[in-house]
Design a protein around this motif. Sequence first.
Motif, PDB file in Angstrom:
ATOM      1  N   ASP A  91       0.817  -1.213   0.000  1.00  0.00           N
ATOM      2  CA  ASP A  91       0.000   0.000   0.000  1.00  0.00           C
ATOM      3  C   ASP A  91       0.852   1.265   0.000  1.00  0.00           C
ATOM      4  O   ASP A  91       0.347   2.353  -0.278  1.00  0.00           O
ATOM      5  CB  ASP A  91      -0.936   0.003   1.211  1.00  0.00           C
ATOM      6  CG  ASP A  91      -0.181   0.031   2.526  1.00  0.00           C
ATOM      7  OD1 ASP A  91      -0.344   0.996   3.298  1.00  0.00           O
ATOM      8  OD2 ASP A  91       0.572  -0.922   2.792  1.00  0.00           O
TER       9      ASP A  91
ATOM     10  N   SER B  71      -3.374 -12.944   4.966  1.00  0.00           N
ATOM     11  CA  SER B  71      -4.609 -13.494   4.407  1.00  0.00           C
ATOM     12  C   SER B  71      -4.485 -13.672   2.901  1.00  0.00           C
ATOM     13  O   SER B  71      -4.890 -14.702   2.345  1.00  0.00           O
ATOM     14  CB  SER B  71      -5.781 -12.568   4.731  1.00  0.00           C
ATOM     15  OG  SER B  71      -6.960 -13.000   4.091  1.00  0.00           O
TER      16      SER B  71
ATOM     17  N   ASP C 185      -3.381  -3.106  -2.969  1.00  0.00           N
ATOM     18  CA  ASP C 185      -4.107  -3.828  -1.932  1.00  0.00           C
ATOM     19  C   ASP C 185      -4.456  -5.219  -2.426  1.00  0.00           C
ATOM     20  O   ASP C 185      -4.163  -5.591  -3.578  1.00  0.00           O
ATOM     21  CB  ASP C 185      -5.372  -3.075  -1.507  1.00  0.00           C
ATOM     22  CG  ASP C 185      -6.300  -2.754  -2.677  1.00  0.00           C
ATOM     23  OD1 ASP C 185      -6.370  -3.549  -3.629  1.00  0.00           O
ATOM     24  OD2 ASP C 185      -6.957  -1.696  -2.636  1.00  0.00           O
TER      25      ASP C 185
ATOM     26  N   ALA D 287      -7.369  -6.662  -3.077  1.00  0.00           N
ATOM     27  CA  ALA D 287      -8.361  -6.740  -4.150  1.00  0.00           C
ATOM     28  C   ALA D 287      -7.717  -6.499  -5.504  1.00  0.00           C
ATOM     29  O   ALA D 287      -7.993  -7.215  -6.485  1.00  0.00           O
ATOM     30  CB  ALA D 287      -9.481  -5.729  -3.896  1.00  0.00           C
ATOM     31  N   GLU D 288      -6.841  -5.512  -5.572  1.00  0.00           N
ATOM     32  CA  GLU D 288      -6.143  -5.226  -6.828  1.00  0.00           C
ATOM     33  C   GLU D 288      -5.205  -6.374  -7.197  1.00  0.00           C
ATOM     34  O   GLU D 288      -5.040  -6.709  -8.381  1.00  0.00           O
ATOM     35  CB  GLU D 288      -5.363  -3.916  -6.696  1.00  0.00           C
ATOM     36  CG  GLU D 288      -4.845  -3.370  -8.005  1.00  0.00           C
ATOM     37  CD  GLU D 288      -4.188  -2.007  -7.858  1.00  0.00           C
ATOM     38  OE1 GLU D 288      -3.480  -1.598  -8.789  1.00  0.00           O
ATOM     39  OE2 GLU D 288      -4.385  -1.368  -6.803  1.00  0.00           O
TER      40      GLU D 288
ATOM     41  N   PRO E   1      -3.785  -1.995   4.942  1.00  0.00           N
ATOM     42  CA  PRO E   1      -5.148  -1.735   5.398  1.00  0.00           C
ATOM     43  C   PRO E   1      -6.126  -2.687   4.728  1.00  0.00           C
ATOM     44  O   PRO E   1      -5.899  -3.157   3.616  1.00  0.00           O
ATOM     45  CB  PRO E   1      -5.397  -0.280   4.959  1.00  0.00           C
ATOM     46  CG  PRO E   1      -4.419  -0.048   3.850  1.00  0.00           C
ATOM     47  CD  PRO E   1      -3.223  -0.878   4.182  1.00  0.00           C
ATOM     48  N   GLY E   2      -7.217  -2.976   5.418  1.00  0.00           N
ATOM     49  CA  GLY E   2      -8.159  -3.956   4.882  1.00  0.00           C
ATOM     50  C   GLY E   2      -7.601  -5.355   5.055  1.00  0.00           C
ATOM     51  O   GLY E   2      -7.083  -5.715   6.112  1.00  0.00           O
ATOM     52  N   GLU E   3      -7.678  -6.155   4.020  1.00  0.00           N
ATOM     53  CA  GLU E   3      -7.135  -7.511   4.077  1.00  0.00           C
ATOM     54  C   GLU E   3      -5.616  -7.447   4.100  1.00  0.00           C
ATOM     55  O   GLU E   3      -4.997  -6.813   3.249  1.00  0.00           O
ATOM     56  CB  GLU E   3      -7.611  -8.322   2.874  1.00  0.00           C
ATOM     57  CG  GLU E   3      -7.135  -9.762   2.902  1.00  0.00           C
ATOM     58  CD  GLU E   3      -7.599 -10.577   1.708  1.00  0.00           C
ATOM     59  OE1 GLU E   3      -7.296 -11.780   1.663  1.00  0.00           O
ATOM     60  OE2 GLU E   3      -8.268  -9.992   0.834  1.00  0.00           O
ATOM     61  N   ASP E   4      -4.991  -8.112   5.075  1.00  0.00           N
ATOM     62  CA  ASP E   4      -3.537  -8.014   5.200  1.00  0.00           C
ATOM     63  C   ASP E   4      -2.835  -9.038   4.307  1.00  0.00           C
ATOM     64  O   ASP E   4      -3.460  -9.873   3.659  1.00  0.00           O
ATOM     65  CB  ASP E   4      -3.096  -8.146   6.652  1.00  0.00           C
ATOM     66  CG  ASP E   4      -3.375  -9.527   7.240  1.00  0.00           C
ATOM     67  OD1 ASP E   4      -3.594 -10.492   6.483  1.00  0.00           O
ATOM     68  OD2 ASP E   4      -3.378  -9.641   8.483  1.00  0.00           O
TER      69      ASP E   4
END
Length: 239
Positions: free
Chosen positions: A14, A67, A38, A40-41, A61-64
């Motif tokens: 990020d 994961s 991130d 998702a990308e 941030p969000g899903e690390d």
Amino acid sequence: MTDAIEPRILIVDDARDIREPLGQYLRRSGFRIRLAADAAEARRAVEDEPVHLAILDVMMPGEDGLSLCRDLVRNRRLPVILLTARAAQEDRVEGLDLGADDYVTKPFDPRELLARIHAVLRRVPPERPAPPQSRRRFAGLVHDPGRAAVTLPSGQEVALTSGENRLLALLLDHPGQVLSRMRLLDLLSGREARAYDRAVDNTVSRLRHKIEPDPRAPRLIVTEWGGGYRLAADVEPPA
């Protein structure tokens, strides 16, 4: 590997001031690079085109990154190097247990990361061997590697992590044989054996808590002092 001359590397971080300079450095080193900010990308990137190795920042941030690592290793069988600012060994072990092939602690020297990339690409086969897909019975339990689960004698189904699933499959492949920590580590991850044998111990401990009647006095996965671990059960296809 589909393109041995210019492998494609996915960098997921990020922090733009890390992601973009690293991408430029690796391009100059002969790699094709895809950048993602991130998880998702990153998933869109691996859907768009083949990727030969992923470099993942753990703290996003969000899903690390851990994961995302789990998903890429389990579902894509993609080699992964983790970038982590965490110094605690437990965090490094967790990443390796999820299937990461290596890790680099921030701040890092790009030349060291480049050497680790070359090492991973040399030792990871184009397709990692997957656990056998057929179910097997042992000591009244049934292991279903395709679903990453064990059915206990009570009928309860217990989910396994990817590391636990691979470890149990290996033990079932060699019933009654003592497998050293280093051999298990090498078979589990395909990487060169190094000082990560605690990753095997931690995975065995978690697996015992899921399948042993009394994990403090294990009877299925037996510790051979000075040797390693042994599956003390006969293995057969389920009825």
